[in-house]
Scaffold this motif. Structure first.
Motif, PDB file in Angstrom:
ATOM      1  N   ALA A  35       0.739  -1.263   0.058  1.00 45.34           N
ATOM      2  CA  ALA A  35      -0.141   0.063  -0.037  1.00 45.34           C
ATOM      3  C   ALA A  35       1.112   1.073  -0.086  1.00 45.34           C
ATOM      4  CB  ALA A  35      -0.802  -0.030   1.310  1.00 45.34           C
ATOM      5  N   ASP A  58       0.811  -1.227  -4.748  1.00 42.84           N
ATOM      6  CA  ASP A  58      -0.563  -0.873  -4.441  1.00 42.84           C
ATOM      7  C   ASP A  58      -1.466  -1.622  -5.219  1.00 42.84           C
ATOM      8  OD1 ASP A  58      -1.331   1.864  -2.596  1.00 42.84           O
ATOM      9  OD2 ASP A  58      -2.805   1.293  -3.885  1.00 42.84           O
ATOM     10  N   ILE A  59      -2.754  -1.785  -4.440  1.00 45.09           N
ATOM     11  CA  ILE A  59      -3.888  -2.259  -5.203  1.00 45.09           C
ATOM     12  C   ILE A  59      -4.313  -1.234  -6.386  1.00 45.09           C
ATOM     13  CG2 ILE A  59      -5.418  -1.287  -3.459  1.00 45.09           C
ATOM     14  CD1 ILE A  59      -7.382  -3.548  -3.658  1.00 45.09           C
ATOM     15  N   ILE A  85      -0.670  -5.526  -5.694  1.00 44.23           N
ATOM     16  CA  ILE A  85      -0.579  -6.442  -4.780  1.00 44.23           C
ATOM     17  C   ILE A  85      -2.262  -5.759  -3.883  1.00 44.23           C
ATOM     18  CG2 ILE A  85      -0.083  -7.349  -2.372  1.00 44.23           C
ATOM     19  CD1 ILE A  85       2.999  -7.275  -3.349  1.00 44.23           C
ATOM     20  N   ASP A  86      -3.005  -6.785  -4.008  1.00 41.57           N
ATOM     21  CA  ASP A  86      -4.082  -6.815  -2.972  1.00 41.57           C
ATOM     22  C   ASP A  86      -3.970  -7.853  -1.915  1.00 41.57           C
ATOM     23  OD1 ASP A  86      -6.580  -6.909  -1.805  1.00 41.57           O
ATOM     24  OD2 ASP A  86      -7.595  -6.947  -3.733  1.00 41.57           O
ATOM     25  N   VAL A  87      -3.839  -7.270  -0.825  1.00 44.78           N
ATOM     26  CA  VAL A  87      -3.422  -8.327   0.468  1.00 44.78           C
ATOM     27  C   VAL A  87      -4.756  -9.186   0.716  1.00 44.78           C
ATOM     28  CG1 VAL A  87      -1.566  -7.225   1.286  1.00 44.78           C
ATOM     29  CG2 VAL A  87      -3.664  -6.405   2.321  1.00 44.78           C
ATOM     30  N   ILE A 107       2.096   1.165   5.853  1.00 41.94           N
ATOM     31  CA  ILE A 107       1.977   2.699   6.479  1.00 41.94           C
ATOM     32  C   ILE A 107       0.449   2.914   6.113  1.00 41.94           C
ATOM     33  CG2 ILE A 107       2.509   5.079   6.539  1.00 41.94           C
ATOM     34  CD1 ILE A 107       5.413   4.004   5.693  1.00 41.94           C
TER      35      ILE A 107
END
Ligand SMILES: C[S@@+](CC[C@H](N)C(=O)[O-])C[C@H]1O[C@@H](n2cnc3c(N)ncnc32)[C@H](O)[C@@H]1O
Length: 204
Positions: A35, A58-59, A85-87, A107
């Motif tokens: 993120a 980041d998503i 990346i989308d966690v 963060i």
């Protein structure tokens, strides 16, 4: 067109966060940032510690364009292209492929995303990090179910008005989730503006 975006908060917190990171990272750390948002933190931290290798992510595609624009404007060769990346996705760690990651930095995300993002972050971090690896979180937290400041309570309400799945998280629940994933709390550091730095370490 310049795709760089600006988040004023990064200017206020970046030196303070850098101090905590520099106290806890080795000089040659490989860092995955989850993120990254605008990308301002990534280029700032990587410019201060050129021996760190920084992988932003980041998503959000617009955020990734901003990260690329900041990377290009900075001319830094220790910042990678951002990963998508989308966690909350089960397989997000596949994005990281075979890269060796010593530190994961996150963060101001877990309160501006559903709780499943916190769970996914912890579970993925525990899989990616080698024993002794670090997960660093920064943001506002409740402690023992209570806000630590009126401004955090107001912020929490505004988050929930925007999205009912968002909200300032309870530190104890975050720690329990980390423990369940295989991460151990190492340090909690009070930061200005009622934020915390929370550092977890991957157990053997
Ligand atoms: C408040 S911004 C913080 C950005 C940056 N870390 C900073 O401090 O300026 C929250 C970020 O979390 C990202 N985000 C939200 N949900 C996410 C998810 N499921 N996986 C990865 N990133 C996510 C958003 O796209 C956004 O960039």
């Amino acid at each position: 067109m310049d795709a760089r975006q600006y988040a004023p908060a990064t200017q206020r917190n970046r030196e303070l966060i850098l101090k905590v990171l520099s106290d806890n990272l080795t000089p040659t750390s490989n860092v995955l940032e989850i993120a990254s948002g605008t990308g301002e933190h990534a280029v700032f931290f990587a410019s201060r510690f050129k021996s760190w290798s920084w992988i932003p992510s980041d998503i959000n595609p617009t955020a990734r364009e901003s990260i690329i624009a900041w990377k290009n404007a900075s001319n830094l060769n220790n910042v990678a292209l951002p990963l998508a990346i989308d966690v909350t996705q089960d397989n997000w760690i596949e994005q990281v492929e075979q890269r060796k990651i010593d530190v994961i930095v996150n963060i101001n995300m877990i309160h501006i995303s559903p709780w499943s993002a916190c769970v996914g972050l912890m579970e993925g971090a525990a899989e990616i990090l080698s024993p002794g690896g670090i997960l660093y979180l920064y943001g506002p937290f409740k402690r023992n179910g209570k806000h630590t400041a009126i401004s955090n309570a107001q912020f929490d309400r505004s988050l929930q008005d925007r999205n009912s799945t968002w909200g300032v998280r309870n530190l104890e629940m975050v720690v329990e989730t980390a423990n369940n994933a295989g991460l151990q709390l190492q340090q909690v550091i009070e930061m200005p503006a009622n934020n915390l730095s929370v550092i977890f370490i991957k157990l053997d």
